[in-house]
Design a protein around this motif. Structure first.
Motif, PDB file in Angstrom:
ATOM      1  N   GLY A   2      76.343  28.566 100.140  1.00 11.33           N
ATOM      2  CA  GLY A   2      75.812  27.835  99.008  1.00 11.33           C
ATOM      3  C   GLY A   2      74.907  26.700  99.431  1.00 11.33           C
ATOM      4  O   GLY A   2      74.720  26.432 100.617  1.00 11.33           O
ATOM      5  N   SER A   4      73.825  22.599  98.108  1.00 10.99           N
ATOM      6  CA  SER A   4      74.107  21.469  97.229  1.00 10.99           C
ATOM      7  C   SER A   4      73.276  20.270  97.674  1.00 10.99           C
ATOM      8  O   SER A   4      72.710  20.257  98.764  1.00 10.99           O
ATOM      9  CB  SER A   4      75.597  21.125  97.250  1.00 10.99           C
ATOM     10  N   GLY A  51      76.961  21.605  89.880  1.00 13.06           N
ATOM     11  CA  GLY A  51      77.565  22.725  90.599  1.00 13.06           C
ATOM     12  C   GLY A  51      76.665  23.080  91.756  1.00 13.06           C
ATOM     13  O   GLY A  51      75.629  22.456  91.968  1.00 13.06           O
ATOM     14  N   PRO A  52      77.025  24.093  92.508  1.00 15.58           N
ATOM     15  CA  PRO A  52      76.153  24.504  93.614  1.00 15.58           C
ATOM     16  C   PRO A  52      74.802  24.973  93.079  1.00 15.58           C
ATOM     17  O   PRO A  52      74.726  25.574  92.008  1.00 15.58           O
ATOM     18  CB  PRO A  52      76.909  25.643  94.286  1.00 15.58           C
ATOM     19  N   TYR A  54      72.946  27.128  94.612  1.00 17.29           N
ATOM     20  CA  TYR A  54      73.141  28.565  94.810  1.00 17.29           C
ATOM     21  C   TYR A  54      74.621  28.727  95.110  1.00 17.29           C
ATOM     22  O   TYR A  54      75.158  28.042  95.969  1.00 17.29           O
ATOM     23  CB  TYR A  54      72.334  29.106  95.997  1.00 17.29           C
ATOM     24  N   SER A  55      75.277  29.630  94.437  1.00 24.00           N
ATOM     25  CA  SER A  55      76.695  29.837  94.706  1.00 24.00           C
ATOM     26  C   SER A  55      76.866  30.940  95.744  1.00 24.00           C
ATOM     27  O   SER A  55      75.894  31.541  96.206  1.00 24.00           O
ATOM     28  CB  SER A  55      77.438  30.159  93.412  1.00 24.00           C
ATOM     29  N   ASP A  56      78.101  31.189  96.095  1.00 24.02           N
ATOM     30  CA  ASP A  56      78.424  32.164  97.138  1.00 24.02           C
ATOM     31  C   ASP A  56      77.673  33.474  96.943  1.00 24.02           C
ATOM     32  O   ASP A  56      77.650  34.044  95.858  1.00 24.02           O
ATOM     33  CB  ASP A  56      79.928  32.450  97.150  1.00 24.02           C
ATOM     34  N   HIS A 102      77.297  26.815 104.443  1.00 27.20           N
ATOM     35  CA  HIS A 102      76.932  25.946 103.330  1.00 27.20           C
ATOM     36  C   HIS A 102      75.864  24.969 103.808  1.00 27.20           C
ATOM     37  O   HIS A 102      75.972  24.415 104.905  1.00 27.20           O
ATOM     38  CB  HIS A 102      78.142  25.165 102.811  1.00 27.20           C
ATOM     39  N   HIS A 104      74.097  21.482 102.724  1.00 27.43           N
ATOM     40  CA  HIS A 104      74.139  20.310 101.858  1.00 27.43           C
ATOM     41  C   HIS A 104      72.972  19.415 102.267  1.00 27.43           C
ATOM     42  O   HIS A 104      72.820  19.111 103.455  1.00 27.43           O
ATOM     43  CB  HIS A 104      75.468  19.574 102.015  1.00 27.43           C
TER      44      HIS A 104
END
Length: 120
Positions: A2, A4, A51-52, A54-56, A102, A104
């Motif tokens: 993801g 963030s 929220g993220p 892009y999610s998983d 991930h 960030h």
């Protein structure tokens, strides 16, 4: 895994709640990079996206751009900025080499300076 972001306002010593941000995918590098808007959003009370980005499973290896409306944020906080502003929008171009990790992307910002790094 993801993507963030998180923005801290170093002038006021807290999160940059309400800052407008745009996320783009990019094709190419440097000034010739073509950018495609993915989404626009405002940061929440903690200075984060809700929220993220892009999610998983949806984040892919490639290049991206986050654009932060720094001048708009500080003006909304009542900061008197010179015209033209020293910083208007901060644009961060970055690469995702391993989409299984991930990413960030924090931003520490004032009307006159910024820094970023790959966070956890």
């Amino acid at each position: 895994m993801g993507l963030s972001t998180h923005v801290l306002d170093t002038m006021h010593g807290g999160p940059a709640a309400g800052m407008e941000v745009a996320l783009y995918t990019t094709d190419g590098t440097g000034e010739d990079a073509r950018a495609t808007l993915v989404k626009r959003f405002a940061l929440n009370a903690d200075g984060r996206s809700d929220g993220p980005l892009y999610s998983d499973g949806l984040l892919k290896a490639g290049t991206y751009r986050l654009v932060f409306d720094v001048a708009g944020y500080f003006k909304s906080r009542g900061v008197k900025l010179p015209e033209p502003n020293f910083l208007n929008r901060v644009s961060l171009d970055f690469g995702v080499a391993n989409a299984d990790q991930h990413y960030h992307v924090p931003l520490l910002v004032s009307p006159w300076s910024y820094s970023t790094y790959r966070g956890s």
